[in-house]
Design an enzyme around this catalytic site. Sequence first.
Site, PDB file in Angstrom:
ATOM      1  N   LYS A  42      -8.651   2.693 -32.214  1.00 45.87           N
ATOM      2  CA  LYS A  42      -7.450   2.264 -32.969  1.00 45.87           C
ATOM      3  C   LYS A  42      -6.906   0.936 -32.418  1.00 45.87           C
ATOM      4  CE  LYS A  42      -4.971   5.842 -31.733  1.00 45.87           C
ATOM      5  NZ  LYS A  42      -5.920   6.633 -30.940  1.00 45.87           N
ATOM      6  N   ARG A  65       2.712  10.771 -34.785  1.00 48.85           N
ATOM      7  CA  ARG A  65       1.747  11.717 -34.221  1.00 48.85           C
ATOM      8  C   ARG A  65       2.054  13.150 -34.588  1.00 48.85           C
ATOM      9  NH1 ARG A  65      -1.265   9.621 -29.078  1.00 48.85           N
ATOM     10  NH2 ARG A  65      -0.703   7.470 -29.307  1.00 48.85           N
ATOM     11  N   ARG A 114      -4.590  15.262 -24.748  1.00 49.91           N
ATOM     12  CA  ARG A 114      -4.285  14.316 -25.836  1.00 49.91           C
ATOM     13  C   ARG A 114      -5.119  14.634 -27.075  1.00 49.91           C
ATOM     14  NH1 ARG A 114      -5.763   9.579 -22.161  1.00 49.91           N
ATOM     15  NH2 ARG A 114      -5.713   8.218 -23.969  1.00 49.91           N
TER      16      ARG A 114
HETATM   17  P1  AP5 Z   1      -9.326   1.951 -27.798  1.00 47.88           P
HETATM   18  O1  AP5 Z   1      -9.261   0.919 -28.870  1.00 47.88           O
HETATM   19  O2  AP5 Z   1      -8.560   1.692 -26.535  1.00 47.88           O
HETATM   20  O3  AP5 Z   1      -9.004   3.426 -28.380  1.00 47.88           O
HETATM   21  P2  AP5 Z   1      -7.696   4.058 -28.971  1.00 47.88           P
HETATM   22  O4  AP5 Z   1      -8.100   4.773 -30.206  1.00 47.88           O
HETATM   23  O5  AP5 Z   1      -6.618   3.023 -29.104  1.00 47.88           O
HETATM   24  O6  AP5 Z   1      -7.391   5.145 -27.852  1.00 47.88           O
HETATM   25  P3  AP5 Z   1      -6.134   5.445 -26.943  1.00 47.88           P
HETATM   26  O7  AP5 Z   1      -6.636   6.301 -25.810  1.00 47.88           O
HETATM   27  O8  AP5 Z   1      -5.432   4.159 -26.543  1.00 47.88           O
HETATM   28  O9  AP5 Z   1      -5.240   6.257 -27.848  1.00 47.88           O
HETATM   29  P4  AP5 Z   1      -4.102   7.154 -27.371  1.00 47.88           P
HETATM   30  O10 AP5 Z   1      -3.556   7.534 -28.667  1.00 47.88           O
HETATM   31  O11 AP5 Z   1      -4.425   8.239 -26.438  1.00 47.88           O
HETATM   32  O12 AP5 Z   1      -3.240   6.207 -26.439  1.00 47.88           O
HETATM   33  P5  AP5 Z   1      -1.849   5.534 -26.647  1.00 47.88           P
HETATM   34  O13 AP5 Z   1      -1.799   4.361 -25.772  1.00 47.88           O
HETATM   35  O14 AP5 Z   1      -1.552   5.380 -28.093  1.00 47.88           O
HETATM   36  O15 AP5 Z   1     -10.880   2.163 -27.442  1.00 47.88           O
HETATM   37  C1  AP5 Z   1     -11.249   3.061 -26.419  1.00 47.88           C
HETATM   38  C2  AP5 Z   1     -12.427   2.493 -25.622  1.00 47.88           C
HETATM   39  O16 AP5 Z   1     -13.579   2.498 -26.443  1.00 47.88           O
HETATM   40  C3  AP5 Z   1     -12.217   1.032 -25.176  1.00 47.88           C
HETATM   41  O17 AP5 Z   1     -12.747   0.867 -23.896  1.00 47.88           O
HETATM   42  C4  AP5 Z   1     -12.992   0.209 -26.229  1.00 47.88           C
HETATM   43  O18 AP5 Z   1     -13.485  -0.990 -25.686  1.00 47.88           O
HETATM   44  C5  AP5 Z   1     -14.102   1.181 -26.626  1.00 47.88           C
HETATM   45  N1  AP5 Z   1     -14.491   1.066 -28.031  1.00 47.88           N
HETATM   46  C6  AP5 Z   1     -13.677   0.831 -29.106  1.00 47.88           C
HETATM   47  N2  AP5 Z   1     -14.386   0.826 -30.250  1.00 47.88           N
HETATM   48  C7  AP5 Z   1     -15.688   1.094 -29.885  1.00 47.88           C
HETATM   49  C8  AP5 Z   1     -16.921   1.219 -30.637  1.00 47.88           C
HETATM   50  N3  AP5 Z   1     -16.955   1.072 -31.961  1.00 47.88           N
HETATM   51  N4  AP5 Z   1     -18.042   1.498 -29.941  1.00 47.88           N
HETATM   52  C9  AP5 Z   1     -18.028   1.637 -28.585  1.00 47.88           C
HETATM   53  N5  AP5 Z   1     -16.900   1.518 -27.831  1.00 47.88           N
HETATM   54  C10 AP5 Z   1     -15.752   1.244 -28.477  1.00 47.88           C
HETATM   55  O19 AP5 Z   1      -0.849   6.682 -26.123  1.00 47.88           O
HETATM   56  C11 AP5 Z   1      -0.789   6.997 -24.737  1.00 47.88           C
HETATM   57  C12 AP5 Z   1       0.303   8.028 -24.491  1.00 47.88           C
HETATM   58  O20 AP5 Z   1       1.575   7.496 -24.895  1.00 47.88           O
HETATM   59  C13 AP5 Z   1       0.194   9.361 -25.261  1.00 47.88           C
HETATM   60  O21 AP5 Z   1      -0.681  10.268 -24.636  1.00 47.88           O
HETATM   61  C14 AP5 Z   1       1.669   9.819 -25.229  1.00 47.88           C
HETATM   62  O22 AP5 Z   1       2.015  10.311 -23.963  1.00 47.88           O
HETATM   63  C15 AP5 Z   1       2.417   8.513 -25.438  1.00 47.88           C
HETATM   64  N6  AP5 Z   1       2.631   8.245 -26.865  1.00 47.88           N
HETATM   65  C16 AP5 Z   1       2.030   7.263 -27.618  1.00 47.88           C
HETATM   66  N7  AP5 Z   1       2.448   7.303 -28.887  1.00 47.88           N
HETATM   67  C17 AP5 Z   1       3.337   8.340 -28.960  1.00 47.88           C
HETATM   68  C18 AP5 Z   1       4.097   8.896 -30.021  1.00 47.88           C
HETATM   69  N8  AP5 Z   1       4.009   8.414 -31.273  1.00 47.88           N
HETATM   70  N9  AP5 Z   1       4.907   9.940 -29.735  1.00 47.88           N
HETATM   71  C19 AP5 Z   1       5.005  10.447 -28.487  1.00 47.88           C
HETATM   72  N10 AP5 Z   1       4.282   9.969 -27.434  1.00 47.88           N
HETATM   73  C20 AP5 Z   1       3.468   8.920 -27.667  1.00 47.88           C
END
Ligand code: AP5
Length: 205
Positions: free
Chosen positions: A13, A85, A164
Amino acid sequence: MNFIFFGPQGSGKGTQAERIAGRYGLCHISSGDLLRHVEGNLKDEVREVMQRGDLVSDDLMVRVLKERLDRGDCKDGIILDGFPRNVAQAKLLKGIINIDKAIEIAISDDEAVRRISGRRICKSCDSIFNVNGSSMPKVEGVCDKCGGELIKRKDDNEEALRERLKIYHVETERVLNWYKFMRINGEQSIEKVESDIIDSLGKLS
Ligand code: AP5
């Protein structure tokens, strides 16, 4: 136009939102990045919740999101990455902005675990890399874009990740149908996923 990118952890994402926002001059608003930059007396509490892989409270999340939108620099549209979410957040979002289209980037939980183990992020500009091959930094430990230090996120461990993923499958998948959305196969190259998203956004009407 305002879009939401959904997908389980590691689906790409953040990677795709950054690329598509750059291409079309949209604001990429990542809820996780907003929370990682929270300062003041809430900082420790937020970090602790994130490190466990739990969600922060809906009230806090919405407050942080509204503050970001109030900056008023997103006139051409936004890509929301990581919000909403759950049903409560989707309801609150309705009162804040209109969403035109949504994308879900789908990958298996096993692929999520593999990718997250290799993810590194830039401490300064939040750019995303992977040391397992898909988007290796040119110099180990250094951000290609700004020269900042690359670090492993504290919640990028298998225990927090499983939590998560559980929340995603139980709570977040329920809100997909609130939007006009298309599902993209996220287990393809970063470039192919990007072109599939562009095609899908064009097809959704
Ligand atoms: P990446 O693009 O980083 O993946 P992502 O889908 O963004 O994954 P996240 O782990 O960041 O999502 P998340 O929802 O857990 O985290 P967030 O920060 O939102 O890609 C992942 C890896 O794969 C990278 O190394 C990339 O290079 C690689 N990659 C990408 N595409 C690829 C491909 N096609 N092929 C191969 N490799 C690839 O949230 C973190 C925390 O914040 C949550 O756990 C929660 O505690 C809090 N939080 C966030 N939003 C909320 C909310 N709305 N409400 C309450 N708490 C929240």
